[in-house]
Design a protein around this motif. Sequence first.
Motif, PDB file in Angstrom:
ATOM      1  N   ALA A  49      14.575 -14.971  40.481  1.00 29.82           N
ATOM      2  CA  ALA A  49      15.316 -13.968  39.487  1.00 29.82           C
ATOM      3  C   ALA A  49      15.370 -14.193  38.097  1.00 29.82           C
ATOM      4  O   ALA A  49      15.365 -13.080  36.145  1.00 29.82           O
ATOM      5  N   ASP A  50      15.944 -15.811  37.684  1.00 30.20           N
ATOM      6  CA  ASP A  50      16.256 -16.132  36.162  1.00 30.20           C
ATOM      7  C   ASP A  50      14.925 -17.205  36.116  1.00 30.20           C
ATOM      8  O   ASP A  50      14.999 -17.590  34.217  1.00 30.20           O
ATOM      9  N   ASP A  51      13.214 -16.218  36.051  1.00 35.11           N
ATOM     10  CA  ASP A  51      12.062 -17.495  36.201  1.00 35.11           C
ATOM     11  C   ASP A  51      11.886 -16.394  34.364  1.00 35.11           C
ATOM     12  O   ASP A  51      12.121 -15.530  34.702  1.00 35.11           O
ATOM     13  N   PRO A  52      11.298 -17.269  33.769  1.00 37.38           N
ATOM     14  CA  PRO A  52      11.303 -16.924  32.450  1.00 37.38           C
ATOM     15  C   PRO A  52      10.644 -16.162  32.111  1.00 37.38           C
ATOM     16  O   PRO A  52      10.448 -15.105  31.158  1.00 37.38           O
ATOM     17  N   ALA A  53       9.450 -15.925  32.890  1.00 35.20           N
ATOM     18  CA  ALA A  53       8.281 -14.776  31.974  1.00 35.20           C
ATOM     19  C   ALA A  53       8.995 -13.841  32.395  1.00 35.20           C
ATOM     20  O   ALA A  53       8.797 -12.358  32.209  1.00 35.20           O
ATOM     21  N   LEU A  54       9.730 -13.423  34.148  1.00 34.58           N
ATOM     22  CA  LEU A  54      10.117 -12.372  34.184  1.00 34.58           C
ATOM     23  C   LEU A  54      11.481 -11.835  33.240  1.00 34.58           C
ATOM     24  O   LEU A  54      11.001 -10.552  33.120  1.00 34.58           O
ATOM     25  N   GLN A  55      12.308 -12.644  33.128  1.00 33.10           N
ATOM     26  CA  GLN A  55      13.132 -12.721  31.962  1.00 33.10           C
ATOM     27  C   GLN A  55      12.795 -12.001  30.226  1.00 33.10           C
ATOM     28  O   GLN A  55      13.516 -11.482  30.055  1.00 33.10           O
ATOM     29  N   GLN A  56      11.472 -12.561  29.967  1.00 33.32           N
ATOM     30  CA  GLN A  56      10.363 -12.794  29.013  1.00 33.32           C
ATOM     31  C   GLN A  56      10.241 -10.610  29.125  1.00 33.32           C
ATOM     32  O   GLN A  56      10.864  -9.828  28.367  1.00 33.32           O
ATOM     33  N   ALA A  57      10.168 -10.369  29.968  1.00 37.63           N
ATOM     34  CA  ALA A  57       9.510  -9.497  30.341  1.00 37.63           C
ATOM     35  C   ALA A  57      10.687  -8.029  30.678  1.00 37.63           C
ATOM     36  O   ALA A  57      10.431  -6.918  29.939  1.00 37.63           O
ATOM     37  N   ALA A  58      11.570  -8.384  30.740  1.00 36.14           N
ATOM     38  CA  ALA A  58      12.988  -7.201  31.472  1.00 36.14           C
ATOM     39  C   ALA A  58      13.090  -7.388  29.900  1.00 36.14           C
ATOM     40  O   ALA A  58      13.496  -6.334  29.448  1.00 36.14           O
ATOM     41  N   GLU A  59      13.460  -8.632  29.008  1.00 36.28           N
ATOM     42  CA  GLU A  59      13.934  -8.811  27.501  1.00 36.28           C
ATOM     43  C   GLU A  59      13.241  -7.308  27.125  1.00 36.28           C
ATOM     44  O   GLU A  59      13.535  -6.783  26.027  1.00 36.28           O
ATOM     45  N   GLU A  60      11.607  -7.186  27.267  1.00 32.01           N
ATOM     46  CA  GLU A  60      11.004  -6.264  26.295  1.00 32.01           C
ATOM     47  C   GLU A  60      10.819  -4.978  26.650  1.00 32.01           C
ATOM     48  O   GLU A  60      11.026  -3.879  26.064  1.00 32.01           O
ATOM     49  N   ALA A  61      11.155  -4.493  27.837  1.00 37.05           N
ATOM     50  CA  ALA A  61      12.235  -3.289  28.804  1.00 37.05           C
ATOM     51  C   ALA A  61      12.916  -3.190  28.119  1.00 37.05           C
ATOM     52  O   ALA A  61      13.351  -1.845  27.135  1.00 37.05           O
ATOM     53  N   ARG A  62      14.131  -3.991  27.267  1.00 33.25           N
ATOM     54  CA  ARG A  62      14.862  -3.501  27.478  1.00 33.25           C
ATOM     55  C   ARG A  62      14.751  -3.139  25.677  1.00 33.25           C
ATOM     56  O   ARG A  62      15.794  -2.596  24.593  1.00 33.25           O
ATOM     57  N   ASP A  63      13.866  -3.387  24.978  1.00 30.86           N
ATOM     58  CA  ASP A  63      13.919  -3.716  23.591  1.00 30.86           C
ATOM     59  C   ASP A  63      13.056  -2.634  23.418  1.00 30.86           C
ATOM     60  O   ASP A  63      13.062  -1.545  22.328  1.00 30.86           O
ATOM     61  N   GLY A  64      12.655  -1.496  24.221  1.00 32.49           N
ATOM     62  CA  GLY A  64      12.554  -0.560  24.839  1.00 32.49           C
ATOM     63  C   GLY A  64      10.761  -0.220  24.256  1.00 32.49           C
ATOM     64  O   GLY A  64      10.459   0.960  23.924  1.00 32.49           O
ATOM     65  N   GLN A  65      10.447  -2.063  24.354  1.00 36.23           N
ATOM     66  CA  GLN A  65       8.669  -1.293  24.258  1.00 36.23           C
ATOM     67  C   GLN A  65       7.866  -0.447  25.553  1.00 36.23           C
ATOM     68  O   GLN A  65       8.354  -0.158  26.215  1.00 36.23           O
ATOM     69  N   ASP A  66       7.273  -0.154  25.428  1.00 33.60           N
ATOM     70  CA  ASP A  66       6.016   0.843  25.817  1.00 33.60           C
ATOM     71  C   ASP A  66       5.376  -0.018  26.640  1.00 33.60           C
ATOM     72  O   ASP A  66       4.939   0.626  27.480  1.00 33.60           O
ATOM     73  N   GLU A  67       4.973  -0.804  26.637  1.00 30.73           N
ATOM     74  CA  GLU A  67       4.324  -2.057  27.100  1.00 30.73           C
ATOM     75  C   GLU A  67       4.556  -3.204  26.824  1.00 30.73           C
ATOM     76  O   GLU A  67       5.477  -3.721  25.561  1.00 30.73           O
ATOM     77  N   LEU A  68       4.073  -4.295  27.396  1.00 29.14           N
ATOM     78  CA  LEU A  68       4.238  -5.577  27.573  1.00 29.14           C
ATOM     79  C   LEU A  68       3.327  -5.335  26.538  1.00 29.14           C
ATOM     80  O   LEU A  68       1.991  -5.645  26.649  1.00 29.14           O
ATOM     81  N   ALA A  69       4.252  -7.500  25.644  1.00 30.18           N
ATOM     82  CA  ALA A  69       3.120  -7.784  24.654  1.00 30.18           C
ATOM     83  C   ALA A  69       2.503  -8.099  25.401  1.00 30.18           C
ATOM     84  O   ALA A  69       2.193  -9.248  26.509  1.00 30.18           O
TER      85      ALA A  69
END
Length: 158
Positions: A49-69
Amino acid sequence: MFPGVEIAVGYLFAWAVRKLGTAADRQVDQALDTGIDRLHTLVSDRLGADDPALQQAAEEARDGQDELAVDTRQWLALTINNAAKKDEEFAKALMVAVEAVQAAARAAGGASAGGDGIAIGGDAEIHAAGGSVAAVRIDGPVTVGIPANPQQPGAEKG
């Protein structure tokens, strides 16, 4: 890249957006919701659950992005792909989970495309008139007709 990895990344981001409340007002079909939950659990259990790639995706979702960078999408896809290369059971389970989510999306009336595909759910009409070109996507140069005064190779412009 293992089949389904790119699709899994998109669904994982959808899970993060939905779970983090940025799309709380949207109603999600129960089967689709369950399938995405299972896919997320499968991937997060395998990667941690603490994988950096998963964490980055979650952060982008929290930021309200419509899609991943793009770089995050690629990073997460490579992370999942590497895990699938090392674990045949995970690779098989990933494929089953992705197929289940795709089936649920189709049943809910959604469209689903793999890889670099384009999915259109519902009617679509493409029309070209007067010697023009129309397409959903064109990969590469397009030439329509012959110019009235084509430039000859090596000839000076003027």
